[in-house]
Write a protein that holds these residues in place. Structure first.
Motif, PDB file in Angstrom:
ATOM      1  N   ALA A  31      25.421 171.195 125.523  1.00 13.04           N
ATOM      2  CA  ALA A  31      25.678 170.022 124.893  1.00 13.04           C
ATOM      3  C   ALA A  31      24.667 168.303 125.705  1.00 13.04           C
ATOM      4  CB  ALA A  31      27.192 169.527 125.317  1.00 13.04           C
ATOM      5  N   ARG A  32      24.339 168.819 126.902  1.00 14.79           N
ATOM      6  CA  ARG A  32      23.739 167.436 127.077  1.00 14.79           C
ATOM      7  C   ARG A  32      22.130 168.148 127.071  1.00 14.79           C
ATOM      8  NH1 ARG A  32      25.401 168.423 133.993  1.00 14.79           N
ATOM      9  NH2 ARG A  32      27.179 166.960 134.153  1.00 14.79           N
ATOM     10  N   SER A  33      22.064 168.436 126.732  1.00 11.38           N
ATOM     11  CA  SER A  33      20.021 168.696 126.332  1.00 11.38           C
ATOM     12  C   SER A  33      20.580 167.944 124.876  1.00 11.38           C
ATOM     13  CB  SER A  33      19.892 170.158 126.303  1.00 11.38           C
ATOM     14  OG  SER A  33      20.209 170.891 127.525  1.00 11.38           O
ATOM     15  N   LEU A  34      21.433 168.318 123.918  1.00 13.93           N
ATOM     16  CA  LEU A  34      21.387 168.173 123.101  1.00 13.93           C
ATOM     17  C   LEU A  34      21.397 166.376 122.701  1.00 13.93           C
ATOM     18  CD1 LEU A  34      23.176 170.295 120.776  1.00 13.93           C
ATOM     19  CD2 LEU A  34      21.133 170.317 121.242  1.00 13.93           C
ATOM     20  N   ASP A  35      22.755 165.559 123.875  1.00 18.23           N
ATOM     21  CA  ASP A  35      23.041 164.180 124.128  1.00 18.23           C
ATOM     22  C   ASP A  35      20.796 163.410 124.457  1.00 18.23           C
ATOM     23  OD1 ASP A  35      24.327 162.267 123.631  1.00 18.23           O
ATOM     24  OD2 ASP A  35      24.339 162.362 125.729  1.00 18.23           O
ATOM     25  N   ARG A  36      20.965 164.419 125.042  1.00 13.45           N
ATOM     26  CA  ARG A  36      19.506 163.664 125.415  1.00 13.45           C
ATOM     27  C   ARG A  36      18.202 163.470 123.963  1.00 13.45           C
ATOM     28  NH1 ARG A  36      20.475 166.894 130.329  1.00 13.45           N
ATOM     29  NH2 ARG A  36      18.851 168.755 129.304  1.00 13.45           N
ATOM     30  N   LEU A  37      18.288 164.023 123.499  1.00 13.20           N
ATOM     31  CA  LEU A  37      17.606 164.270 121.958  1.00 13.20           C
ATOM     32  C   LEU A  37      17.642 162.787 121.184  1.00 13.20           C
ATOM     33  CD1 LEU A  37      16.757 168.099 121.401  1.00 13.20           C
ATOM     34  CD2 LEU A  37      15.624 166.205 122.357  1.00 13.20           C
ATOM     35  N   LYS A  38      19.318 162.467 121.683  1.00 15.14           N
ATOM     36  CA  LYS A  38      19.571 161.335 120.584  1.00 15.14           C
ATOM     37  C   LYS A  38      20.163 162.018 118.886  1.00 15.14           C
ATOM     38  CE  LYS A  38      19.547 158.538 123.966  1.00 15.14           C
ATOM     39  NZ  LYS A  38      20.565 158.027 124.371  1.00 15.14           N
ATOM     40  N   VAL A  39      21.044 163.269 119.028  1.00 12.11           N
ATOM     41  CA  VAL A  39      21.049 163.934 117.511  1.00 12.11           C
ATOM     42  C   VAL A  39      22.437 163.241 117.565  1.00 12.11           C
ATOM     43  CG1 VAL A  39      20.555 166.089 117.925  1.00 12.11           C
ATOM     44  CG2 VAL A  39      22.793 165.617 118.957  1.00 12.11           C
ATOM     45  N   ASP A  40      21.861 163.309 116.490  1.00 13.29           N
ATOM     46  CA  ASP A  40      23.608 162.156 115.688  1.00 13.29           C
ATOM     47  C   ASP A  40      24.703 162.547 115.830  1.00 13.29           C
ATOM     48  OD1 ASP A  40      21.877 159.976 114.401  1.00 13.29           O
ATOM     49  OD2 ASP A  40      20.707 161.522 112.966  1.00 13.29           O
ATOM     50  N   GLY A  41      25.533 163.917 115.771  1.00 16.74           N
ATOM     51  CA  GLY A  41      26.327 164.150 116.487  1.00 16.74           C
ATOM     52  C   GLY A  41      25.979 165.837 116.911  1.00 16.74           C
ATOM     53  N   ILE A  42      27.036 166.821 117.466  1.00 17.76           N
ATOM     54  CA  ILE A  42      27.214 167.426 117.943  1.00 17.76           C
ATOM     55  C   ILE A  42      28.636 168.270 117.425  1.00 17.76           C
ATOM     56  CG2 ILE A  42      26.918 168.736 120.192  1.00 17.76           C
ATOM     57  CD1 ILE A  42      25.361 166.792 121.811  1.00 17.76           C
ATOM     58  N   GLU A  43      28.366 169.000 117.413  1.00 17.85           N
ATOM     59  CA  GLU A  43      29.257 170.172 116.251  1.00 17.85           C
ATOM     60  C   GLU A  43      29.999 171.217 116.389  1.00 17.85           C
ATOM     61  OE1 GLU A  43      30.059 171.844 111.800  1.00 17.85           O
ATOM     62  OE2 GLU A  43      29.473 170.137 112.057  1.00 17.85           O
ATOM     63  N   LEU A  44      31.381 170.678 117.297  1.00 12.53           N
ATOM     64  CA  LEU A  44      31.691 172.159 117.807  1.00 12.53           C
ATOM     65  C   LEU A  44      32.216 173.416 117.019  1.00 12.53           C
ATOM     66  CD1 LEU A  44      33.555 170.587 120.990  1.00 12.53           C
ATOM     67  CD2 LEU A  44      31.724 171.436 120.760  1.00 12.53           C
ATOM     68  N   LYS A 245       6.165 163.920 105.990  1.00 11.46           N
ATOM     69  CA  LYS A 245       6.837 162.905 104.844  1.00 11.46           C
ATOM     70  C   LYS A 245       7.505 162.003 104.154  1.00 11.46           C
ATOM     71  CE  LYS A 245       5.400 164.889 100.587  1.00 11.46           C
ATOM     72  NZ  LYS A 245       4.677 164.583 100.296  1.00 11.46           N
ATOM     73  N   GLY A 246       7.796 161.249 105.779  1.00 11.24           N
ATOM     74  CA  GLY A 246       9.142 160.133 106.176  1.00 11.24           C
ATOM     75  C   GLY A 246       8.633 158.910 105.473  1.00 11.24           C
ATOM     76  N   ALA A 247       7.155 158.758 105.070  1.00 12.90           N
ATOM     77  CA  ALA A 247       6.379 157.516 104.521  1.00 12.90           C
ATOM     78  C   ALA A 247       6.504 157.595 102.925  1.00 12.90           C
ATOM     79  CB  ALA A 247       4.962 157.272 105.267  1.00 12.90           C
ATOM     80  N   ALA A 248       6.498 158.531 102.564  1.00 10.19           N
ATOM     81  CA  ALA A 248       6.534 159.022 100.693  1.00 10.19           C
ATOM     82  C   ALA A 248       7.620 158.535 100.770  1.00 10.19           C
ATOM     83  CB  ALA A 248       5.462 160.878 101.266  1.00 10.19           C
ATOM     84  N   MET A 249       8.567 159.394 101.817  1.00  9.27           N
ATOM     85  CA  MET A 249      10.691 159.923 100.790  1.00  9.27           C
ATOM     86  C   MET A 249      11.039 157.682 101.468  1.00  9.27           C
ATOM     87  SD  MET A 249      10.888 163.716 101.957  1.00  9.27           S
ATOM     88  CE  MET A 249      13.168 162.907 101.226  1.00  9.27           C
ATOM     89  N   ASP A 250      10.326 157.359 102.390  1.00  7.13           N
ATOM     90  CA  ASP A 250      10.604 156.615 102.612  1.00  7.13           C
ATOM     91  C   ASP A 250      12.499 156.490 104.022  1.00  7.13           C
ATOM     92  OD1 ASP A 250      10.864 153.425 103.031  1.00  7.13           O
ATOM     93  OD2 ASP A 250      12.348 153.100 101.681  1.00  7.13           O
ATOM     94  N   ILE A 251      11.632 157.284 104.915  1.00  7.24           N
ATOM     95  CA  ILE A 251      13.065 157.758 105.957  1.00  7.24           C
ATOM     96  C   ILE A 251      12.619 157.903 107.198  1.00  7.24           C
ATOM     97  CG2 ILE A 251      14.493 159.258 103.632  1.00  7.24           C
ATOM     98  CD1 ILE A 251      12.975 161.260 105.293  1.00  7.24           C
ATOM     99  N   THR A 252      13.029 157.844 107.976  1.00  6.56           N
ATOM    100  CA  THR A 252      13.202 158.359 109.017  1.00  6.56           C
ATOM    101  C   THR A 252      14.405 158.790 110.066  1.00  6.56           C
ATOM    102  OG1 THR A 252      12.633 156.635 110.898  1.00  6.56           O
ATOM    103  CG2 THR A 252      13.938 155.439 109.953  1.00  6.56           C
ATOM    104  N   CYS A 253      14.578 159.520 111.189  1.00 10.91           N
ATOM    105  CA  CYS A 253      15.877 159.844 112.325  1.00 10.91           C
ATOM    106  C   CYS A 253      15.597 158.802 113.295  1.00 10.91           C
ATOM    107  CB  CYS A 253      15.830 161.022 112.095  1.00 10.91           C
ATOM    108  SG  CYS A 253      14.226 161.788 113.403  1.00 10.91           S
ATOM    109  N   GLY A 254      16.796 159.481 114.460  1.00 10.33           N
ATOM    110  CA  GLY A 254      16.580 158.703 115.590  1.00 10.33           C
ATOM    111  C   GLY A 254      15.989 159.452 116.821  1.00 10.33           C
ATOM    112  N   LEU A 255      16.102 160.723 116.327  1.00 10.96           N
ATOM    113  CA  LEU A 255      15.679 161.885 117.403  1.00 10.96           C
ATOM    114  C   LEU A 255      14.720 161.721 118.154  1.00 10.96           C
ATOM    115  CD1 LEU A 255      17.496 164.728 117.176  1.00 10.96           C
ATOM    116  CD2 LEU A 255      14.454 165.548 116.599  1.00 10.96           C
TER     117      LEU A 255
END
Length: 469
Positions: A31-44, A245-255
């Motif tokens: 959980a701490r490792s995933l938190d450091r990656l700044k995922v948008d949610g950690i599912e239990l 493909k981020g530029a082509a799809m006009d997407i990014t992420c917070g990872l």
């Protein structure tokens, strides 16, 4: 540019990832490792083990800053107990999971469509009464009857769900088929346009990331994935999709992609099944219980090869110091194991000035009290105090140090062994911390094994601070 959400399901998928249960500490480290990656949610995973699962979820909730998503089975899940286990999180969420295909409804829940629809309404209402953020996950949605699927989703939204997840549990759709499926559900449930739509594609045919991309192109706001290969798109695959493909799809992420490869490697090692007698160093010859055995006749190239396989990345000068110390020990003992090599590295390589030094420490522990540590460190003329509560005195001490420095370093290894014999025996502790992809080791010796462990941690910490500055 649209920021897509990446929800990690590694903790929810643990039973399928490794035989045998993980320890609580291992789950917390994931959980701490995933938190450091700044995922948008950690599912239990849904709580099935009673009080033990509740306690584990409560502790994880208190330790991570990422949104924590607790799963609840619509058929028979305890919404109130699940909410109690995560309500202490900074961003708690409840996820109601409902199988909606005829086969799964019949054989896993023993319900027909009308009964399942009522269960969805009741559980979503109950969850919404406790939690502001409620998700409804349509399990096996791609094999559900389309009209019933749309009815169930509409009912969940009407009862307070704020996010919907569509699952291709069976992994039967190609990317274009998955895109058409997402579009058909959007058309069948107009209220979806006012809520958040996520997808959980299968990677059964190695097209999970492609299906995710197709769904995003149709308006999906995010993807359920896993840090390691588990039958779903991985964080690395989706990070690569955004990169290429981020530029082509006009997407990014917070990872936080700079740490992604290191964290995934760490989790893969943690989740890898361990065969009895298996060496952690691959093809290097195994000769003693500690792992690798090196002899007096081994040259510097062989020694440095093992040093690197242990995780160290030393300078040429430190490599030479390690080899010189190794030859002295090998002449006396005729062989050197990995534990001894670790101790040699800790005591000879990267010797640096002491940024932090121990002023005092007080440890309280016993079989009827929770272990606590009160540690005072010196930083120049400044005195810094930290208090830690942990699973044992050494864990509490390390947590107190982390509180002082304001940073968590991955504990790569921790070893304790005696140096002398008798009731007043000296104990030696070895601590290996991982920072910025490198391993730093510290060694401590004392008749007090807890004191030796604290000294070893501070020794490794000083090496990290020296390198970073």
């Amino acid at each position: 540019m649209k920021t897509i959400k990446l929800i990690d399901m590694t903790l929810a998928l643990l039973p399928t990832l490794r035989e045998g249960s993980l320890t609580f500490k291992e789950k917390l480290e994931i959980a701490r490792s995933l938190d450091r990656l700044k995922v948008d949610g950690i599912e239990l995973a849904p709580i099935d083990g009673g009080k033990a699962d509740q306690l584990a979820s409560k502790t994880i909730a208190a330790m991570v800053g990422s949104p924590l998503i607790a799963g609840v089975n619509v058929a028979g899940g305890d919404v109130a107990a699940t909410w109690e286990s995560v309500r202490g999180a900074k961003q708690p969420r409840l996820n109601l999971l409902a199988p909606l295909s005829p086969a799964l409804m019949e054989y896993s829940c023993h319900k027909k469509a009308p009964a399942m629809l009522e269960a969805v309404r009741a559980q979503v209402k109950a969850a919404r009464g406790l939690c502001e953020h409620v998700e409804f996950t349509a399990v096996d949605a791609t094999r559900a009857e389309r009209d019933f699927l749309c009815q169930a989703i509409a009912a969940a939204l009407e009862c307070g769900a704020t996010r919907i997840t569509l699952c291709d549990t069976a992994g039967v759709l190609l990317p274009d088929e998955f895109a058409a499926f997402v579009a058909s559900v959007q058309a069948g449930v107009p209220a979806l346009s006012r809520s958040e739509l996520l997808v959980q594609p299968s990677d059964e045919m190695s097209m999970g990331a492609a299906c995710a991309a197709a769904a995003i192109a149709k308006g999906a706001a995010g993807v359920k994935c896993a840090a390691v290969a588990a039958g779903y798109p991985t964080l690395q695959q989706l990070a690569r999709l955004v990169e290429v493909k981020g530029a082509a799809m006009d997407i990014t992420c917070g990872l936080r992609t700079t740490e992604l490869n290191r964290v995934v490697g760490q989790l893969e090692r943690m989740l890898r099944p361990r065969d009895e007698g298996q060496s952690p160093l691959g093809n290097v010859a195994v000769g003693d219980t500690a792992g690798v055995t090196l002899g007096e006749g081994d040259d510097i190239a062989e020694v440095i090869k093992v040093v690197r396989q242990l995780g160290y990345d030393l300078s040429d000068e430190d490599n030479a110091k390690v080899y010189e110390a190794f030859t002295r020990v090998a002449k006396r003992k005729h062989f050197v194991g990995t534990r001894e090599l670790d101790a040699i590295i800790a005591s000879t390589a990267l010797q640096v000035p002491s940024t932090y030094h121990i002023e005092s420490y007080v440890i309280n522990s016993g079989n009827v009290i929770t272990a606590t540590a009160n540690i005072l460190l010196g930083l120049g003329e400044e005195k810094l105090r930290g208090v830690g509560v942990g699973d044992g005195p050494i864990d509490a001490a390390f947590l107190a140090i982390e509180q002082i420095i304001g940073h968590h370093y991955e504990l790569d290894d921790f070893q304790i062994q005696t140096v002398t014999e008798g009731r007043d025996a000296m104990g030696s502790a070895l601590v290996k911390l991982r920072a910025n992809g490198r391993v730093y080791s510290g060694n401590g010796i004392s008749t007090d094994i807890i004191g030796a462990s604290i000294r070893a941690y501070i020794s490794a910490l000083n090496k990290i601070v020296y390198e970073e500055n």
